[in-house]
Design an enzyme around this catalytic site. Sequence first.
Site, mmCIF file in Angstrom:
data_model
loop_
_atom_site.group_PDB
_atom_site.id
_atom_site.type_symbol
_atom_site.label_atom_id
_atom_site.label_comp_id
_atom_site.label_asym_id
_atom_site.label_seq_id
_atom_site.Cartn_x
_atom_site.Cartn_y
_atom_site.Cartn_z
ATOM 1 N N LYS A 1 -4.888 -51.910 8.571
ATOM 2 C CA LYS A 1 -4.784 -51.859 7.103
ATOM 3 C C LYS A 1 -4.317 -53.238 6.618
ATOM 4 O O LYS A 1 -5.035 -54.205 6.787
ATOM 5 C CB LYS A 1 -3.866 -50.712 6.690
ATOM 6 C CG LYS A 1 -4.418 -49.353 7.127
ATOM 7 C CD LYS A 1 -3.617 -48.194 6.592
ATOM 8 C CE LYS A 1 -4.238 -46.869 6.972
ATOM 9 N NZ LYS A 1 -3.770 -46.305 8.249
ATOM 10 N N GLU B 1 -4.587 -48.415 33.254
ATOM 11 C CA GLU B 1 -3.530 -47.410 33.037
ATOM 12 C C GLU B 1 -2.199 -47.949 33.520
ATOM 13 O O GLU B 1 -2.110 -48.548 34.596
ATOM 14 C CB GLU B 1 -3.863 -46.116 33.790
ATOM 15 C CG GLU B 1 -4.907 -45.298 33.075
ATOM 16 C CD GLU B 1 -5.168 -43.963 33.762
ATOM 17 O OE1 GLU B 1 -4.559 -43.684 34.816
ATOM 18 O OE2 GLU B 1 -5.989 -43.202 33.233
ATOM 19 N N THR C 1 -0.389 -48.591 11.836
ATOM 20 C CA THR C 1 -1.750 -48.894 12.263
ATOM 21 C C THR C 1 -1.929 -50.401 12.142
ATOM 22 O O THR C 1 -1.173 -51.077 11.449
ATOM 23 C CB THR C 1 -2.789 -48.163 11.394
ATOM 24 O OG1 THR C 1 -2.451 -48.330 10.026
ATOM 25 C CG2 THR C 1 -2.838 -46.682 11.736
ATOM 26 N N ASP D 1 6.872 -44.890 9.177
ATOM 27 C CA ASP D 1 5.452 -45.161 9.390
ATOM 28 C C ASP D 1 5.023 -46.149 8.302
ATOM 29 O O ASP D 1 4.855 -45.777 7.144
ATOM 30 C CB ASP D 1 4.651 -43.858 9.304
ATOM 31 C CG ASP D 1 3.155 -44.094 9.510
ATOM 32 O OD1 ASP D 1 2.704 -45.254 9.426
ATOM 33 O OD2 ASP D 1 2.433 -43.104 9.740
ATOM 34 N N ARG E 1 -8.967 -51.553 14.528
ATOM 35 C CA ARG E 1 -8.482 -50.189 14.327
ATOM 36 C C ARG E 1 -7.603 -49.802 15.514
ATOM 37 O O ARG E 1 -8.030 -49.891 16.671
ATOM 38 C CB ARG E 1 -9.643 -49.203 14.202
ATOM 39 C CG ARG E 1 -10.677 -49.614 13.164
ATOM 40 C CD ARG E 1 -11.642 -48.503 12.883
ATOM 41 N NE ARG E 1 -10.965 -47.456 12.140
ATOM 42 C CZ ARG E 1 -10.701 -47.524 10.843
ATOM 43 N NH1 ARG E 1 -11.071 -48.575 10.136
ATOM 44 N NH2 ARG E 1 -10.081 -46.542 10.239
ATOM 45 N N TYR F 1 -10.247 -50.764 33.290
ATOM 46 C CA TYR F 1 -9.205 -49.734 33.227
ATOM 47 C C TYR F 1 -7.855 -50.377 33.540
ATOM 48 O O TYR F 1 -7.745 -51.148 34.486
ATOM 49 C CB TYR F 1 -9.463 -48.631 34.258
ATOM 50 C CG TYR F 1 -9.778 -47.307 33.601
ATOM 51 C CD1 TYR F 1 -8.851 -46.710 32.752
ATOM 52 C CD2 TYR F 1 -10.997 -46.668 33.802
ATOM 53 C CE1 TYR F 1 -9.140 -45.514 32.118
ATOM 54 C CE2 TYR F 1 -11.290 -45.467 33.172
ATOM 55 C CZ TYR F 1 -10.357 -44.907 32.332
ATOM 56 O OH TYR F 1 -10.632 -43.727 31.706
HETATM 57 N N1 DSN Z 1 -6.491 -41.972 6.125
HETATM 58 C C1 DSN Z 1 -5.682 -43.152 6.089
HETATM 59 C C2 DSN Z 1 -5.449 -43.614 4.699
HETATM 60 O O1 DSN Z 1 -6.444 -43.695 4.027
HETATM 61 O O2 DSN Z 1 -4.354 -43.900 4.262
HETATM 62 C C3 DSN Z 1 -4.458 -42.982 6.843
HETATM 63 O O3 DSN Z 1 -4.763 -42.450 8.077
#
Ligand code: DSN
Length: 466
Positions: free
Chosen positions: A273, A100, A270, A244, A279, A98
Amino acid sequence: MLTNNIWKINGQPMNNTIKRIWERFLIIISQRKQQVNMNVVTVNPLFKTSLSTLDVLVESILKNELIRQTTSLNLIASENLVSKAVLEAQNNVFINKYAEGYPGSRYYGGCMFADELEKVAIDRAKRLFKCEYANVQPHSGSQMNQAVMLALLSPGDTIMGMDLKCGGHLTHGSTVNISGMWFKSVSYGVDLKTGTIDMNEVLNVAIRHRPKLIIAGTTSYPRTIDWKAFRRVADIVDSFLLADISHVAGLIATGLQPSPIDHCDVVTTTTHKSLRGPRGGLILSNKRELFNRLSNAVFPGLQGGPMMNIIAAKAVAFLEAQQDEYRIWTKSVVENAKAMVERFKHKKIDIVSNGTDNHLVMIDLKNLGITGKQVTSWLDRCYITANKNTIPNDLLSANTTSGLRLGTCACTSRGLKKEDFERVADMIADVLLEIKNKGEVSLPLETRTRMEVLDLADKYPICYNV
Ligand code: DSN
Protein backbone atom coordinates in the site's frame (compact mmCIF):
# COMPACT_ATOMS: atom_id res chain seq x y z
CA MET A 1 28.79 -3.23 -5.36
CA LEU A 2 27.77 -6.37 -7.19
CA THR A 3 31.36 -7.07 -8.20
CA ASN A 4 32.49 -6.92 -4.58
CA ASN A 5 29.58 -8.92 -3.25
CA ILE A 6 29.66 -11.64 -5.83
CA TRP A 7 32.78 -13.03 -4.15
CA LYS A 8 30.97 -13.45 -0.86
CA ILE A 9 28.60 -16.08 0.47
CA ASN A 10 26.50 -15.14 3.48
CA GLY A 11 28.64 -12.01 3.75
CA GLN A 12 31.85 -14.14 4.10
CA PRO A 13 34.57 -14.03 1.44
CA MET A 14 34.62 -17.21 -0.70
CA ASN A 15 37.70 -19.39 -0.31
CA ASN A 16 40.07 -19.50 -3.28
CA THR A 17 38.91 -22.88 -4.65
CA ILE A 18 35.27 -21.84 -4.77
CA LYS A 19 36.28 -18.50 -6.21
CA ARG A 20 38.21 -20.20 -9.04
CA ILE A 21 35.22 -22.48 -9.85
CA TRP A 22 32.96 -19.46 -9.82
CA GLU A 23 35.24 -17.46 -12.13
CA ARG A 24 35.37 -20.39 -14.57
CA PHE A 25 31.57 -20.63 -14.46
CA LEU A 26 31.16 -16.95 -15.31
CA ILE A 27 33.52 -17.32 -18.28
CA ILE A 28 31.56 -20.35 -19.54
CA ILE A 29 28.30 -18.44 -19.27
CA SER A 30 29.70 -15.53 -21.20
CA GLN A 31 31.12 -17.82 -23.93
CA ARG A 32 27.80 -19.61 -24.09
CA LYS A 33 25.97 -16.32 -24.63
CA GLN A 34 28.26 -15.46 -27.52
CA GLN A 35 27.73 -18.92 -29.07
CA VAL A 36 23.97 -18.54 -28.76
CA ASN A 37 24.13 -15.10 -30.37
CA MET A 38 26.16 -16.55 -33.22
CA ASN A 39 23.70 -19.47 -33.53
CA VAL A 40 26.58 -21.91 -32.94
CA VAL A 41 24.67 -23.82 -30.23
CA THR A 42 21.02 -24.47 -29.64
CA VAL A 43 19.31 -23.46 -26.41
CA ASN A 44 16.99 -25.62 -24.36
CA PRO A 45 13.52 -24.38 -25.40
CA LEU A 46 12.60 -24.09 -21.72
CA PHE A 47 14.87 -21.05 -21.52
CA LYS A 48 14.10 -19.72 -24.96
CA THR A 49 10.38 -19.68 -25.53
CA SER A 50 8.99 -16.35 -24.44
CA LEU A 51 5.55 -15.71 -23.04
CA SER A 52 4.43 -14.09 -26.27
CA THR A 53 5.27 -17.30 -28.15
CA LEU A 54 3.94 -19.75 -25.58
CA ASP A 55 0.80 -18.13 -24.26
CA VAL A 56 -0.80 -15.40 -26.28
CA LEU A 57 -3.88 -15.42 -24.09
CA VAL A 58 -2.11 -14.63 -20.81
CA GLU A 59 0.21 -12.19 -22.55
CA SER A 60 -2.74 -10.28 -23.98
CA ILE A 61 -4.44 -10.15 -20.57
CA LEU A 62 -1.24 -8.67 -19.08
CA LYS A 63 -1.10 -6.09 -21.86
CA ASN A 64 -4.76 -5.21 -21.37
CA GLU A 65 -4.20 -4.70 -17.65
CA LEU A 66 -1.30 -2.36 -18.40
CA ILE A 67 -3.54 -0.44 -20.81
CA ARG A 68 -6.30 -0.30 -18.16
CA GLN A 69 -3.88 1.03 -15.55
CA THR A 70 -2.39 3.51 -18.01
CA THR A 71 -5.66 4.89 -19.32
CA SER A 72 -7.49 5.25 -15.99
CA LEU A 73 -6.82 7.11 -12.75
CA ASN A 74 -6.39 4.79 -9.78
CA LEU A 75 -7.77 6.14 -6.50
CA ILE A 76 -8.06 2.80 -4.71
CA ALA A 77 -6.56 3.62 -1.32
CA SER A 78 -4.95 0.22 -0.80
CA GLU A 79 -3.16 0.18 -4.15
CA ASN A 80 -0.04 1.88 -5.43
CA LEU A 81 2.33 1.90 -8.37
CA VAL A 82 5.68 0.20 -7.81
CA SER A 83 8.94 1.47 -9.24
CA LYS A 84 10.69 -0.21 -12.15
CA ALA A 85 13.28 -1.48 -9.66
CA VAL A 86 10.66 -3.18 -7.45
CA LEU A 87 8.96 -4.72 -10.48
CA GLU A 88 12.29 -6.01 -11.75
CA ALA A 89 13.28 -7.34 -8.34
CA GLN A 90 10.12 -9.43 -8.03
CA ASN A 91 10.77 -11.13 -11.36
CA ASN A 92 13.80 -13.22 -10.42
CA VAL A 93 15.31 -16.71 -10.19
CA PHE A 94 14.32 -17.14 -6.53
CA ILE A 95 10.98 -18.20 -8.03
CA ASN A 96 12.74 -21.60 -8.24
CA LYS A 97 13.94 -21.76 -4.63
CA TYR A 98 12.53 -23.39 -1.54
CA ALA A 99 13.88 -21.87 1.68
CA GLU A 100 11.70 -23.16 4.54
CA GLY A 101 13.09 -21.91 7.80
CA TYR A 102 15.02 -18.73 8.52
CA PRO A 103 18.48 -17.44 7.56
CA GLY A 104 21.12 -19.81 8.93
CA SER A 105 18.51 -22.44 9.77
CA ARG A 106 16.85 -23.84 6.66
CA TYR A 107 15.38 -27.21 5.79
CA TYR A 108 16.83 -27.18 2.26
CA GLY A 109 20.30 -26.96 0.78
CA GLY A 110 21.44 -24.17 -1.52
CA CYS A 111 20.05 -21.41 0.67
CA MET A 112 23.23 -19.32 0.99
CA PHE A 113 21.91 -16.53 -1.21
CA ALA A 114 18.38 -16.88 0.10
CA ASP A 115 19.88 -16.32 3.55
CA GLU A 116 21.75 -13.28 2.35
CA LEU A 117 18.68 -11.83 0.65
CA GLU A 118 16.36 -12.39 3.61
CA LYS A 119 18.92 -10.86 5.98
CA VAL A 120 19.15 -7.76 3.77
CA ALA A 121 15.34 -7.45 3.73
CA ILE A 122 15.13 -7.91 7.52
CA ASP A 123 17.90 -5.38 8.22
CA ARG A 124 16.30 -2.80 5.96
CA ALA A 125 12.86 -3.31 7.52
CA LYS A 126 14.32 -2.95 11.02
CA ARG A 127 16.16 0.24 10.04
CA LEU A 128 13.10 1.67 8.32
CA PHE A 129 10.79 1.13 11.29
CA LYS A 130 13.45 1.48 13.99
CA CYS A 131 12.73 -1.88 15.61
CA GLU A 132 14.56 -4.99 16.73
CA TYR A 133 12.55 -7.73 15.05
CA ALA A 134 11.23 -7.99 11.51
CA ASN A 135 9.70 -11.01 9.80
CA VAL A 136 9.55 -10.50 6.03
CA GLN A 137 8.03 -13.89 5.20
CA PRO A 138 4.23 -13.37 5.51
CA HIS A 139 2.70 -13.92 2.10
CA SER A 140 -0.11 -11.44 2.70
CA GLY A 141 -1.86 -9.11 5.10
CA SER A 142 -4.28 -11.83 6.17
CA GLN A 143 -1.49 -14.24 6.93
CA MET A 144 0.58 -11.76 8.93
CA ASN A 145 -2.42 -11.10 11.20
CA GLN A 146 -3.26 -14.81 11.45
CA ALA A 147 0.34 -15.46 12.43
CA VAL A 148 0.13 -12.89 15.24
CA MET A 149 -3.05 -14.54 16.52
CA LEU A 150 -1.45 -17.96 16.31
CA ALA A 151 1.53 -16.64 18.28
CA LEU A 152 -0.45 -14.91 21.02
CA LEU A 153 -3.87 -16.58 21.35
CA SER A 154 -5.72 -19.84 21.70
CA PRO A 155 -8.97 -20.55 19.83
CA GLY A 156 -11.90 -19.12 21.79
CA ASP A 157 -9.94 -16.20 23.26
CA THR A 158 -11.49 -12.77 22.97
CA ILE A 159 -10.11 -10.22 20.52
CA MET A 160 -11.15 -6.61 20.07
CA GLY A 161 -10.76 -4.67 16.83
CA MET A 162 -12.39 -1.76 15.11
CA ASP A 163 -15.89 -2.21 13.73
CA LEU A 164 -15.69 -2.99 9.99
CA LYS A 165 -18.20 -0.23 9.21
CA CYS A 166 -16.07 2.36 10.96
CA GLY A 167 -12.86 1.42 9.19
CA GLY A 168 -11.73 -1.89 10.68
CA HIS A 169 -10.48 -4.85 8.65
CA LEU A 170 -11.90 -8.30 7.95
CA THR A 171 -8.93 -9.93 9.68
CA HIS A 172 -9.50 -7.93 12.87
CA GLY A 173 -12.44 -10.05 14.02
CA SER A 174 -15.09 -9.95 11.31
CA THR A 175 -17.54 -12.84 11.67
CA VAL A 176 -16.99 -13.85 8.04
CA ASN A 177 -13.23 -14.17 8.61
CA ILE A 178 -11.30 -16.83 10.51
CA SER A 179 -10.44 -14.12 13.08
CA GLY A 180 -14.12 -13.81 13.99
CA MET A 181 -14.86 -17.53 13.65
CA TRP A 182 -12.09 -18.96 15.79
CA PHE A 183 -12.01 -16.13 18.34
CA LYS A 184 -14.73 -14.35 20.27
CA SER A 185 -14.72 -10.97 18.64
CA VAL A 186 -15.87 -7.63 20.04
CA SER A 187 -15.48 -4.22 18.48
CA TYR A 188 -15.19 -0.50 19.09
CA GLY A 189 -16.30 2.19 16.67
CA VAL A 190 -16.03 5.95 16.28
CA ASP A 191 -17.79 8.92 17.78
CA LEU A 192 -20.59 9.51 15.28
CA LYS A 193 -20.37 13.29 15.63
CA THR A 194 -16.63 13.60 14.98
CA GLY A 195 -15.99 10.41 13.03
CA THR A 196 -12.92 9.80 15.20
CA ILE A 197 -12.08 6.94 17.56
CA ASP A 198 -13.56 7.51 20.99
CA MET A 199 -10.93 6.20 23.43
CA ASN A 200 -13.48 6.15 26.24
CA GLU A 201 -15.55 3.69 24.25
CA VAL A 202 -12.42 1.66 23.51
CA LEU A 203 -11.71 1.51 27.25
CA ASN A 204 -15.31 0.64 28.14
CA VAL A 205 -15.51 -2.20 25.61
CA ALA A 206 -12.12 -3.47 26.78
CA ILE A 207 -13.13 -3.44 30.44
CA ARG A 208 -16.44 -5.16 29.67
CA HIS A 209 -14.93 -7.96 27.56
CA ARG A 210 -11.31 -8.24 28.78
CA PRO A 211 -9.88 -9.15 25.35
CA LYS A 212 -6.59 -11.00 25.20
CA LEU A 213 -5.67 -9.02 22.09
CA ILE A 214 -6.59 -5.46 21.13
CA ILE A 215 -6.10 -4.49 17.50
CA ALA A 216 -5.57 -0.87 16.55
CA GLY A 217 -5.42 -0.23 12.83
CA THR A 218 -7.77 0.42 10.00
CA THR A 219 -8.49 0.28 6.29
CA SER A 220 -10.66 3.36 5.92
CA TYR A 221 -9.92 5.68 8.83
CA PRO A 222 -8.54 9.02 7.65
CA ARG A 223 -7.32 10.21 11.05
CA THR A 224 -4.22 9.67 13.18
CA ILE A 225 -4.40 6.85 15.71
CA ASP A 226 -3.31 7.59 19.28
CA TRP A 227 -1.09 4.55 19.92
CA LYS A 228 -0.21 5.66 23.46
CA ALA A 229 -3.88 5.82 24.38
CA PHE A 230 -4.38 2.29 23.04
CA ARG A 231 -1.38 1.16 25.12
CA ARG A 232 -2.97 2.60 28.26
CA VAL A 233 -6.17 0.65 27.56
CA ALA A 234 -4.24 -2.55 26.83
CA ASP A 235 -2.32 -2.14 30.10
CA ILE A 236 -5.51 -1.60 32.11
CA VAL A 237 -7.05 -4.86 30.85
CA ASP A 238 -3.72 -6.69 30.57
CA SER A 239 -4.06 -7.45 26.89
CA PHE A 240 -1.65 -7.73 23.97
CA LEU A 241 -1.72 -4.77 21.60
CA LEU A 242 -1.36 -5.21 17.85
CA ALA A 243 -1.07 -2.24 15.50
CA ASP A 244 -1.96 -3.06 11.90
CA ILE A 245 -0.47 -0.11 10.01
CA SER A 246 -1.05 -1.52 6.52
CA HIS A 247 -2.48 1.67 5.09
CA VAL A 248 -0.16 4.21 6.67
CA ALA A 249 3.12 2.29 7.01
CA GLY A 250 4.84 4.52 4.46
CA LEU A 251 3.74 7.66 6.29
CA ILE A 252 5.00 6.20 9.56
CA ALA A 253 8.32 5.20 7.99
CA THR A 254 8.98 8.81 7.00
CA GLY A 255 7.75 10.29 10.27
CA LEU A 256 4.58 11.89 8.88
CA GLN A 257 2.52 9.77 11.26
CA PRO A 258 3.57 8.63 14.75
CA SER A 259 5.07 5.17 15.01
CA PRO A 260 3.33 2.54 17.14
CA ILE A 261 6.44 0.40 17.52
CA ASP A 262 7.31 1.48 21.07
CA HIS A 263 3.72 1.26 22.29
CA CYS A 264 2.54 -2.03 20.82
CA ASP A 265 3.54 -5.64 21.34
CA VAL A 266 3.43 -6.33 17.63
CA VAL A 267 3.06 -4.23 14.50
CA THR A 268 1.92 -5.65 11.17
CA THR A 269 1.77 -4.11 7.74
CA THR A 270 1.23 -5.07 4.17
CA THR A 271 4.04 -4.01 1.88
CA HIS A 272 2.05 -2.96 -1.18
CA LYS A 273 0.00 0.00 0.00
CA SER A 274 1.72 3.23 1.05
CA LEU A 275 4.98 1.23 1.38
CA ARG A 276 4.94 0.96 -2.44
CA GLY A 277 6.41 -2.54 -2.54
CA PRO A 278 5.28 -5.96 -3.78
CA ARG A 279 2.12 -7.62 -2.46
CA GLY A 280 2.92 -9.19 0.90
CA GLY A 281 3.09 -8.82 4.67
CA LEU A 282 5.59 -7.79 7.33
CA ILE A 283 5.64 -8.33 11.10
CA LEU A 284 7.61 -6.05 13.44
CA SER A 285 8.18 -6.03 17.17
CA ASN A 286 10.38 -4.72 19.95
CA LYS A 287 9.20 -7.29 22.50
CA ARG A 288 12.09 -9.76 22.78
CA GLU A 289 9.99 -12.35 24.57
CA LEU A 290 7.70 -12.54 21.52
CA PHE A 291 10.30 -12.87 18.76
CA ASN A 292 10.46 -16.69 18.78
CA ARG A 293 6.71 -17.04 19.13
CA LEU A 294 6.17 -14.80 16.10
CA SER A 295 8.80 -16.58 14.01
CA ASN A 296 7.42 -20.01 14.85
CA ALA A 297 3.89 -18.86 14.09
CA VAL A 298 4.81 -17.67 10.59
CA PHE A 299 6.88 -20.79 9.91
CA PRO A 300 6.11 -23.62 10.54
CA GLY A 301 2.88 -22.58 12.24
CA LEU A 302 1.09 -21.06 9.30
CA GLN A 303 3.21 -20.97 6.16
CA GLY A 304 5.62 -23.21 4.31
CA GLY A 305 8.44 -21.86 2.19
CA PRO A 306 8.78 -18.09 1.95
CA MET A 307 8.38 -16.49 -1.47
CA MET A 308 12.00 -15.43 -1.84
CA ASN A 309 11.33 -13.71 -5.17
CA ILE A 310 8.82 -11.43 -3.42
CA ILE A 311 11.23 -10.92 -0.50
CA ALA A 312 13.75 -9.55 -3.05
CA ALA A 313 11.20 -6.93 -4.09
CA LYS A 314 10.34 -6.18 -0.43
CA ALA A 315 14.04 -5.52 0.22
CA VAL A 316 14.18 -3.09 -2.69
CA ALA A 317 11.01 -1.30 -1.54
CA PHE A 318 12.47 -0.94 1.99
CA LEU A 319 15.59 0.65 0.48
CA GLU A 320 13.50 3.04 -1.61
CA ALA A 321 11.49 4.00 1.46
CA GLN A 322 14.67 5.26 3.12
CA GLN A 323 15.43 7.69 0.33
CA ASP A 324 14.66 11.39 0.09
CA GLU A 325 12.49 10.89 -2.99
CA TYR A 326 10.19 8.62 -0.98
CA ARG A 327 9.97 11.04 1.97
CA ILE A 328 8.98 13.82 -0.40
CA TRP A 329 6.50 11.46 -2.09
CA THR A 330 4.75 10.65 1.23
CA LYS A 331 4.47 14.37 1.98
CA SER A 332 2.79 14.90 -1.40
CA VAL A 333 0.47 11.93 -0.79
CA VAL A 334 -0.93 13.64 2.31
CA GLU A 335 -1.03 17.12 0.76
CA ASN A 336 -2.88 15.75 -2.25
CA ALA A 337 -5.49 14.04 -0.04
CA LYS A 338 -6.00 17.28 1.87
CA ALA A 339 -6.37 19.19 -1.41
CA MET A 340 -9.09 16.77 -2.55
CA VAL A 341 -10.93 17.14 0.75
CA GLU A 342 -11.01 20.93 0.34
CA ARG A 343 -12.45 20.67 -3.17
CA PHE A 344 -15.16 18.26 -2.01
CA LYS A 345 -16.05 20.51 0.90
CA HIS A 346 -16.22 23.45 -1.49
CA LYS A 347 -18.81 21.45 -3.48
CA LYS A 348 -20.73 20.73 -0.25
CA ILE A 349 -19.92 17.02 -0.31
CA ASP A 350 -19.67 15.44 3.15
CA ILE A 351 -16.35 14.01 4.27
CA VAL A 352 -16.16 11.46 7.08
CA SER A 353 -14.43 13.12 10.07
CA ASN A 354 -14.50 16.34 8.03
CA GLY A 355 -10.95 15.92 6.80
CA THR A 356 -7.91 13.70 6.58
CA ASP A 357 -4.48 13.25 8.16
CA ASN A 358 -3.27 10.64 5.70
CA HIS A 359 -3.75 9.39 2.13
CA LEU A 360 -7.46 8.64 2.55
CA VAL A 361 -10.53 10.63 1.64
CA MET A 362 -13.75 9.06 2.87
CA ILE A 363 -16.83 10.49 1.19
CA ASP A 364 -20.18 10.25 2.98
CA LEU A 365 -22.88 9.80 0.33
CA LYS A 366 -25.85 9.68 2.73
CA ASN A 367 -26.94 13.27 2.17
CA LEU A 368 -26.70 12.84 -1.58
CA GLY A 369 -29.03 9.83 -1.36
CA ILE A 370 -26.81 7.69 -3.59
CA THR A 371 -24.79 4.53 -2.91
CA GLY A 372 -21.12 3.60 -3.17
CA LYS A 373 -22.08 0.78 -5.52
CA GLN A 374 -23.75 3.18 -7.98
CA VAL A 375 -20.90 5.63 -7.79
CA THR A 376 -18.05 3.17 -8.33
CA SER A 377 -19.72 1.68 -11.36
CA TRP A 378 -20.30 5.13 -12.94
CA LEU A 379 -16.73 6.18 -12.07
CA ASP A 380 -15.45 3.02 -13.76
CA ARG A 381 -17.25 4.12 -16.93
CA CYS A 382 -15.47 7.47 -16.61
CA TYR A 383 -12.06 5.70 -16.24
CA ILE A 384 -11.74 6.61 -12.55
CA THR A 385 -11.10 3.60 -10.30
CA ALA A 386 -12.22 3.76 -6.67
CA ASN A 387 -14.07 1.56 -4.21
CA LYS A 388 -17.35 1.61 -2.34
CA ASN A 389 -16.85 1.48 1.40
CA THR A 390 -19.04 1.40 4.47
CA ILE A 391 -18.85 4.45 6.70
CA PRO A 392 -19.73 4.97 10.38
CA ASN A 393 -23.44 4.41 11.03
CA ASP A 394 -23.92 2.95 7.56
CA LEU A 395 -27.34 1.37 7.11
CA LEU A 396 -26.32 -0.31 3.88
CA SER A 397 -24.39 -3.54 3.42
CA ALA A 398 -20.71 -3.77 2.45
CA ASN A 399 -21.91 -4.62 -1.05
CA THR A 400 -23.87 -1.40 -1.47
CA THR A 401 -22.50 1.10 1.10
CA SER A 402 -23.12 4.77 1.81
CA GLY A 403 -19.48 5.65 1.36
CA LEU A 404 -16.80 6.04 -1.26
CA ARG A 405 -13.14 5.54 -0.36
CA LEU A 406 -10.44 7.41 -2.25
CA GLY A 407 -6.68 7.29 -1.76
CA THR A 408 -3.87 9.34 -3.26
CA CYS A 409 -0.91 6.90 -3.27
CA ALA A 410 -1.10 5.48 -6.79
CA CYS A 411 -1.77 8.76 -8.60
CA THR A 412 0.91 10.56 -6.56
CA SER A 413 3.38 7.84 -7.60
CA ARG A 414 2.29 8.44 -11.16
CA GLY A 415 3.25 12.07 -10.79
CA LEU A 416 -0.06 13.92 -10.41
CA LYS A 417 0.33 17.22 -8.56
CA LYS A 418 -1.92 19.01 -6.10
CA GLU A 419 -3.71 20.94 -8.87
CA ASP A 420 -4.32 17.68 -10.76
CA PHE A 421 -5.88 16.12 -7.66
CA GLU A 422 -8.11 19.18 -7.32
CA ARG A 423 -9.17 18.67 -10.91
CA VAL A 424 -9.89 14.98 -10.25
CA ALA A 425 -11.91 15.89 -7.15
CA ASP A 426 -13.96 18.29 -9.28
CA MET A 427 -14.58 15.54 -11.82
CA ILE A 428 -15.73 13.14 -9.11
CA ALA A 429 -17.91 15.81 -7.48
CA ASP A 430 -19.62 16.47 -10.83
CA VAL A 431 -20.28 12.75 -11.22
CA LEU A 432 -21.71 12.45 -7.69
CA LEU A 433 -23.97 15.47 -8.12
CA GLU A 434 -25.27 14.28 -11.45
CA ILE A 435 -26.06 10.82 -10.07
CA LYS A 436 -27.89 12.57 -7.23
CA ASN A 437 -29.86 14.82 -9.60
CA LYS A 438 -30.52 12.49 -12.53
CA GLY A 439 -29.94 8.99 -11.12
CA GLU A 440 -27.22 8.48 -13.73
CA VAL A 441 -24.25 10.12 -15.44
CA SER A 442 -25.31 11.71 -18.72
CA LEU A 443 -23.44 10.88 -21.89
CA PRO A 444 -21.98 14.41 -22.23
CA LEU A 445 -20.58 14.30 -18.66
CA GLU A 446 -19.28 10.75 -19.12
CA THR A 447 -17.54 11.80 -22.34
CA ARG A 448 -16.14 14.99 -20.84
CA THR A 449 -14.80 13.15 -17.78
CA ARG A 450 -13.21 10.44 -19.91
CA MET A 451 -11.46 13.07 -22.02
CA GLU A 452 -10.17 14.86 -18.92
CA VAL A 453 -8.95 11.58 -17.41
CA LEU A 454 -7.18 10.63 -20.64
CA ASP A 455 -5.61 14.07 -20.74
CA LEU A 456 -4.11 13.50 -17.25
CA ALA A 457 -3.24 9.90 -18.09
CA ASP A 458 -1.38 11.14 -21.12
CA LYS A 459 0.43 13.81 -19.13
CA TYR A 460 1.56 11.24 -16.53
CA PRO A 461 2.13 7.95 -18.40
CA ILE A 462 2.93 4.65 -16.71
CA CYS A 463 6.12 3.53 -18.40
CA TYR A 464 6.43 -0.18 -17.59
CA ASN A 465 7.52 -2.55 -20.32
CA VAL A 466 5.44 -5.65 -20.79
N1 DSN B 1 -8.73 -4.89 1.22
C1 DSN B 1 -7.66 -4.04 1.63
C2 DSN B 1 -8.05 -2.61 1.61
O1 DSN B 1 -8.57 -2.25 0.59
O2 DSN B 1 -7.86 -1.85 2.54
C3 DSN B 1 -7.12 -4.46 2.91
O3 DSN B 1 -6.89 -5.82 2.87
